[in-house]
Design an enzyme around this catalytic site. Structure first.
Site, PDB file in Angstrom:
ATOM      1  N   HIS A 171       0.760  -1.312   0.014  1.00 17.72           N
ATOM      2  CA  HIS A 171      -0.043  -0.116   0.021  1.00 17.72           C
ATOM      3  C   HIS A 171       0.964   1.189  -0.012  1.00 17.72           C
ATOM      4  O   HIS A 171       0.344   2.210  -0.112  1.00 17.72           O
ATOM      5  CB  HIS A 171      -1.042  -0.117   1.158  1.00 17.72           C
ATOM      6  CG  HIS A 171      -0.381   0.330   2.657  1.00 17.72           C
ATOM      7  ND1 HIS A 171       0.021  -0.446   3.448  1.00 17.72           N
ATOM      8  CD2 HIS A 171      -0.020   1.511   3.247  1.00 17.72           C
ATOM      9  CE1 HIS A 171       0.564  -0.195   4.465  1.00 17.72           C
ATOM     10  NE2 HIS A 171       0.374   1.236   4.239  1.00 17.72           N
ATOM     11  N   ASP A 207      -0.092  -7.554   1.574  1.00 19.66           N
ATOM     12  CA  ASP A 207       0.292  -6.043   1.610  1.00 19.66           C
ATOM     13  C   ASP A 207       2.109  -6.255   1.645  1.00 19.66           C
ATOM     14  O   ASP A 207       2.516  -5.342   2.330  1.00 19.66           O
ATOM     15  CB  ASP A 207      -0.178  -5.578   2.854  1.00 19.66           C
ATOM     16  CG  ASP A 207       0.042  -4.002   2.886  1.00 19.66           C
ATOM     17  OD1 ASP A 207       0.016  -3.498   1.714  1.00 19.66           O
ATOM     18  OD2 ASP A 207       0.398  -3.455   4.066  1.00 19.66           O
ATOM     19  N   SER A 285       5.040   2.372   7.821  1.00 22.45           N
ATOM     20  CA  SER A 285       4.547   1.199   6.840  1.00 22.45           C
ATOM     21  C   SER A 285       5.762   0.722   6.083  1.00 22.45           C
ATOM     22  O   SER A 285       6.547   1.596   5.302  1.00 22.45           O
ATOM     23  CB  SER A 285       3.404   1.545   5.998  1.00 22.45           C
ATOM     24  OG  SER A 285       2.432   1.775   6.460  1.00 22.45           O
TER      25      SER A 285
END
Length: 438
Positions: A171, A207, A285
């Protein structure tokens, strides 16, 4: 899984079902959890997190589990338009080959109940940071718009090969609704050196994504054994909260839970996480969750955001990530996953009762190359069962397809209404194909 737990179920958007996972999310019965995206904090483009919208009082039994991905730094239009002429478009790897040598720099992790004398030296927090931080990179992504190239996201990444291979979250480098990476991906090392990255492959379901930069002799992270971690073990998070504005930040905490299977709405599938109370913020992230030996045992990916709750962050276990990383390098996608070759919309129980039709999956579109198209499945059909398993949402589809491999067959029970309004139920046996998109 109770269907009330899916804030934005993928089938409602007509997406391909995620087959073969068979996972279900945790059921939190005592709180109402609401979903909302949050933006960056700090830096030149500071935004305050969005307040959750007020929702109507949910029906009985409704509990919404909110996991927000650290979708980062969506900037205002025009911020970087001056660079558009000079920015090359991101390259993707077209020819696949096996990487020479060991793919990962790995060390065995001592068991969680170790005593003195066991192989493996416990490091101080300073030593952990000194060992791991040089292998953590900043990632800045740009997207073309009508007025030029705009910054789309910022995140973190982990160098795992000295010749420039980097793992991050999918993402970070791709928007939620796209199978293609952002137009340009820039990687910034801790030395300040910047590279335009090649996109090797990404997988929305796990992810994870892999990038490659044209560099040699890079410091690499050492991967440990996430399966040996125990609740209560100390961990650290190293990454870039707020993106490059606070690059190389270190936070500390403990493992709060293991094998936490959670439905993530922005991914559209369940992901198995390590839960930690170490601070994870927008920009973290793709960063590292590290044990006391300075080994990466997780890739930070998400956190739960709700007023009154703190210290609920999540990381992808490194043991789960390694085979996916390897498949992305060798194939560009994760092999072995199956698909039927349809796009569907869920027919809920209330809609079924209102229209006098069965609950199931209404076929919206069919891949003409799929076997199911040759076997006579039609748009408008409602699939009610797969191999005698009732299907009506993503979770039940995953359950029905769990354990299936490409080339296996599945028997569909199909409700059909013909042009004259006559309803009938038929069975169709179709061969499953391999899902090659991520």
């Amino acid at each position: 899984m109770d269907e009330d737990f899916r804030p934005f179920a993928p089938e409602e958007n007509g997406q391909e079902p995620k087959g073969g996972t068979g996972a279900s999310s945790q059921n939190f019965d005592t709180q109402q959890w609401v979903y909302y995206d949050y933006g960056p904090v700090g830096g030149p483009h500071q935004q305050k997190p969005k307040k959750p919208k007020k929702e109507k009082k949910p029906g009985r039994g409704t509990r919404v589990l909110a996991i927000v991905m650290s979708a980062l730094f969506v900037l205002t239009a025009g911020a970087f338009a001056a660079y558009v002429v000079f920015f090359p478009t991101v390259q993707t790897q077209t020819e696949r080959s096996t990487v020479e040598g060991d793919l990962f720099d790995e060390e065995s992790t001592p068991d969680g109940d170790t005593t003195a004398g066991v192989e493996g030296e416990i490091l101080t927090n300073r030593q952990i940071y000194k060992k791991v931080e040089p292998a953590i990179v900043g990632i800045i992504c740009y997207e073309r718009s009508v007025i030029g190239m705009q910054e789309a996201s910022q995140g973190s990444g982990i160098v795992f090969r000295s010749d420039g291979y980097i793992v991050t979250n999918c993402h970070v480098v791709r928007s939620d609704d796209s199978t293609e990476p952002y137009s340009r991906i820039e990687v910034v090392l801790t030395t300040g050196d910047s590279y335009t990255a090649q996109y090797i492959g990404g997988d929305r379901e796990s992810d994870l994504a892999v990038l490659k930069i044209d560099a040699e002799g890079l410091t690499t992270a050492v991967f440990g054994d996430s399966e040996k971690m125990q609740v209560g073990d100390e961990v650290a998070v190293i990454g870039n909260p707020s993106g490059m504005a606070l690059a190389g930040s270190f936070t500390h905490g403990y493992i709060s839970a293991l094998n936490r299977s959670v439905y993530v709405s922005t991914i559209g599938s369940n992901v198995e996480f390590i839960q930690t109370d170490a601070a994870i913020n927008p920009g973290n992230s793709g960063g590292a969750l590290v044990n006391v030996y300075g080994q990466v045992i997780g890739i930070t990916s998400a956190k739960l955001v709700e007023e009154g709750f703190e210290g609920i962050g999540f990381a992808i276990p490194i043991d789960n990530a390694k085979p996916i990383i390897e498949s992305l390098i060798q194939n560009g996608y994760v092999t072995g996953r199956v698909q039927l070759g349809i796009t569907y919309r869920a027919v809920s129980e209330s809609i079924a009762e209102l229209n006098g039709i069965p609950r199931g999956l209404r076929v919206v579109d069919i891949d003409e190359s799929a076997d199911v198209a040759q076997k006579g499945l039609q748009r408008g059909d409602i699939i009610t069962k797969m191999d005698d398993v009732e299907v009506y949402d993503a979770d039940t589809v995953s359950e029905a397809l769990s354990g299936k491999s490409p080339g296996d067959t599945v028997v569909l029970t199909v409700y059909r209404v013909d042009d004259e309004g006559h309803a009938s139920t038929i069975t169709i046996e179709a061969v499953l194909s391999e899902k090659t998109g991520g």
